[in-house]
Design a protein around this motif. Structure first.
Motif, short mmCIF file in Angstrom:
data_model
loop_
_atom_site.label_atom_id
_atom_site.label_comp_id
_atom_site.label_asym_id
_atom_site.label_seq_id
_atom_site.Cartn_x
_atom_site.Cartn_y
_atom_site.Cartn_z
N LEU A 27 37.92 35.83 33.73
CA LEU A 27 37.42 35.75 35.14
C LEU A 27 36.11 35.60 35.51
N PRO A 28 35.70 34.93 36.36
CA PRO A 28 34.48 34.24 36.66
C PRO A 28 33.37 35.43 36.85
N GLY A 29 32.39 35.19 36.08
CA GLY A 29 31.43 36.52 36.35
C GLY A 29 31.17 37.18 35.01
N ALA A 30 30.46 36.52 34.02
CA ALA A 30 30.23 37.21 32.59
C ALA A 30 29.28 38.07 32.47
N CYS B 210 36.00 40.03 31.49
CA CYS B 210 37.10 40.34 32.12
C CYS B 210 38.26 39.42 31.94
N ARG C 4 45.33 41.79 40.32
CA ARG C 4 43.87 41.04 39.92
C ARG C 4 42.89 41.81 40.43
N THR C 5 42.77 42.09 41.56
CA THR C 5 41.61 42.85 42.34
C THR C 5 41.84 44.26 41.54
N ILE D 105 40.01 43.91 38.20
CA ILE D 105 38.52 43.86 38.57
C ILE D 105 37.63 44.96 38.81
N ARG D 106 38.50 45.85 39.70
CA ARG D 106 37.56 47.21 40.03
C ARG D 106 37.45 48.15 38.80
N TYR E 239 37.60 47.21 35.60
CA TYR E 239 36.88 46.57 34.63
C TYR E 239 35.09 47.11 35.12
N GLU E 240 35.02 46.99 36.29
CA GLU E 240 33.50 47.22 36.57
C GLU E 240 33.20 48.48 36.35
N ASP E 241 33.94 49.28 36.88
CA ASP E 241 33.95 50.85 36.79
C ASP E 241 33.57 50.96 35.25
N ASN F 173 31.62 47.36 32.65
CA ASN F 173 30.70 46.54 33.01
C ASN F 173 29.37 47.34 32.51
#
Lengths: 173, 431
Positions: B175-178, B318, B329-330, B333-334, B336-338, B341
């Protein structure tokens, strides 16, 4: 010019004062005061970068460094820092926030809300590593006048140097 | 018997680090990226194999290549971007041109250059790496010829790449944003940590308590995520494979708290119930020496780039099935960030702990680690019943209650480390 009229100058000073207050609350670790500057349903967003030129623009389909659709996400982070249970948060860096180039975006302004863009810079000293780091970038925010106080309704913070030396948290931006 | 010794010099000694670069990172298969990072003709990414910059590109016919990123003329890198698309890479110094297959497509003022006639007979292309391999879109390069085939190198660890690749009908994508970060400690701390169940409850209690607070409603943040407390009492274990790869795995008491769960029926249809269950389980895969796939919350890919004995750069992504439904997908992402990241609620705690280890390694009078002994009474050679489910033959298997928190899982990596570093001894003797 519109952005030089007395009202705009006055309002810019007021909003700048809020931005300074936010940085000062973080620098002095007054976490509850910091949280209080955010509306409960605020959007807090620190995009990641897709490549050298473009930050991510769509938090639903792309990664952000931090993204919360309400203040509760920030409250989790504050809880973690206060908990004493996080190795990364036990010895906090000393931070110094600076805000500059504060510009109101007049088209979106109203009596009870306003939008602003500004530059930010945080100097951070890690006592254990005896190392200083600087993080810097741009920010855009929408503010709302709520309970006698301007608060963040929406804040997007872009980190221009996203090469992260071990820890970057909410107090580093 | 009953001993496994790792000397602390392997984490702190500059000479050993230099030998690792030469005899591990520049001498075995190194992960360089996913084919889905270069989906179209002329797409490229740049990365490193060991210390050396390379370009991974797809040519006009769709073939993949891996070349050193250095102009044969005077040495400048011909490409600086981390990723992009270019029919040609032009050296910024004297203007030599290379196509997306790495071939020289032009030498500025060649005809007027009064070159000796021998010059035309030589190659002026970008130099290819010695070996380049593609296992189901996972791309690897080796700077030495004398490595086994990529299939043999990966061995049955391949099945765990299958468990990633098969999550989407058309494979997976980044996903975009390494994320890009560094920590001030040795690369092997990251290598180990991915396989280390023992640290979870002591390094990540703040994360676990936040998860608990969210469940109870003490936190207003409604994100539903994996609760490591539930690992207690679940069956889990680990496998090591030849060439240093290893995986730890666990049953998942709450499979519904997974983005993949939303499309699990389709996945079952495609790969069968057994493999679908493994996909929903906890799996942390470490492919020696530089790539890891962690799927204990959502799916993360980490690339390890050692910079110095006490400095490591990490690139994190991600990973998601292509064509995933937007809600899943959303959610992915949440999650993963939690957790994953570098600016999340768990990774910084790991990194700070690595740094404290590295600081502790300054104590020269302590030379041996005591961190490789849990599970020794249980580990068995070859497959166990769980390996049989997947039809794989690992070198060792351990399974049982989560609280074993096995440390024999690290042995395979260090055995491969030793095998490769012993080749250094031979080379040094020849010098």
């Amino acid at each position: 010019m519109k952005w030089l009229d007395a009202d705009t100058v006055q309002k810019t000073a007021t909003i700048s004062r809020l931005l300074y207050e936010e940085g000062y609350a973080l620098d002095t670790r007054r976490w509850e005061d910091w949280l209080n500057l955010y509306a409960p349903d605020c959007e807090y967003w620190v995009p990641a970068w897709k490549n050298e030129e473009e930050p991510t623009t769509d938090p639903k389909n792309e990664i952000s460094l931090m993204y919360y659709s309400s203040r509760a996400g920030l409250e989790d982070r504050v809880w973690r820092v206060k908990s004493g249970l996080s190795a990364a948060s036990k010895m906090l860096p000393r931070t110094q926030h600076q805000v500059s180039n504060v510009v109101l975006m007049p088209d979106e302004a109203g009596e009870h809300n306003t939008s602003v863009r500004y530059n930010w810079c945080v100097n951070q000293f890690e006592c254990d590593n005896r190392a200083s780091h600087t993080f810097f970038g741009r920010a855009e925010a929408t503010l709302v006048f709520q309970d006698d106080c301007w608060r963040f309704q929406k804040k997007k913070t872009l980190i221009l140097n996203d090469y992260i030396p071990t820890v970057v948290d909410f107090y580093s931006v | 018997m009953g001993e496994f010794k790792v000397h602390r010099d392997v984490f702190r000694d500059q000479d050993i680090f230099d030998l690792e670069m030469e005899h591990i990172f520049e001498a075995t298969w190194i992960f360089v990226g996913l084919a889905s990072q270069v989906p179209d003709p002329h797409d490229f990414i740049t990365t490193w194999v060991g210390r050396q910059p390379v370009i991974v590109s797809r040519d006009s016919k769709g073939e993949l290549h891996c070349h050193f990123n250095t102009c044969p003329h005077r040495g400048a890198t011909v490409c600086r971007q981390r990723a992009g698309s270019a029919k040609a890479h032009v050296c910024p110094y004297h203007g030599w041109v290379f196509d997306s297959a790495g071939r020289n497509a032009g030498i500025k003022n060649q005809t007027q250059g009064e070159y000796h006639h021998n010059f035309a007979e030589g190659s002026h292309d970008l130099k290819k790496v010695a070996r380049f391999g593609n296992y189901r879109g996972f791309l690897f390069a080796s700077l030495r010829e004398d490595v086994p085939s990529l299939e043999e190198h990966l061995g049955d660890a391949r099945v765990f790449l299958d468990l990633i690749a098969d999550q989407g009908e058309d494979g997976v994508e980044l996903l975009p944003g390494a994320g890009l970060y560094t920590y001030r400690a040795n690369w092997k701390l990251q290598l180990e940590n991915c396989l280390d169940n023992y640290h979870l409850t002591s390094t990540h209690p703040s994360f676990m308590r936040i998860v608990e607070r969210r469940k109870k409603g003490d936190s207003g943040h409604a994100l539903e995520t994996s609760d490591f407390k539930l690992l207690d009492g679940t069956v889990g274990g680990g496998f090591t494979f030849p060439h240093g790869h290893a995986v730890i795995w666990h049953g998942n008491a709450t499979p519904q708290v997974r983005p993949l769960y939303k499309s699990i029926d389709k996945v079952v249809e495609r790969v069968g119930e057994v493999r679908a269950n493994w996909m929903l389980g906890v799996r942390n895969l470490s492919l020696f020496p530089n790539v890891q796939f962690a799927e204990n919350i959502s799916l993360q890919m980490r690339i390890i780039r050692p910079l110095a004995p006490d400095l490591t750069e990490m690139q994190i992504h991600c990973v998601a099935p292509k064509g995933e439904a937007s809600e899943a997908r959303t959610y992915r992402i949440r999650l993963y960030e939690d957790f994953f990241n570098s600016t999340g609620l768990a990774t910084p705690d790991d990194l700070k702990v690595y740094e404290q280890c590295q600081e502790g390694y300054r104590v020269w009078s302590v030379s041996e680690q005591q961190g490789y002994h849990r599970g020794m009474a249980l580990v068995k050679n070859g497959p166990d019943e769980f390996a049989d489910q997947l039809g794989i033959s690992p070198a060792t298997s351990v399974s049982g209650n989560f609280e074993i928190q096995d440390e024999t899982i690290f042995h395979g990596g260090y055995r491969e480390w030793l095998r490769l570093m012993k080749r250094a001894e031979c080379t040094l003797a020849d010098r």
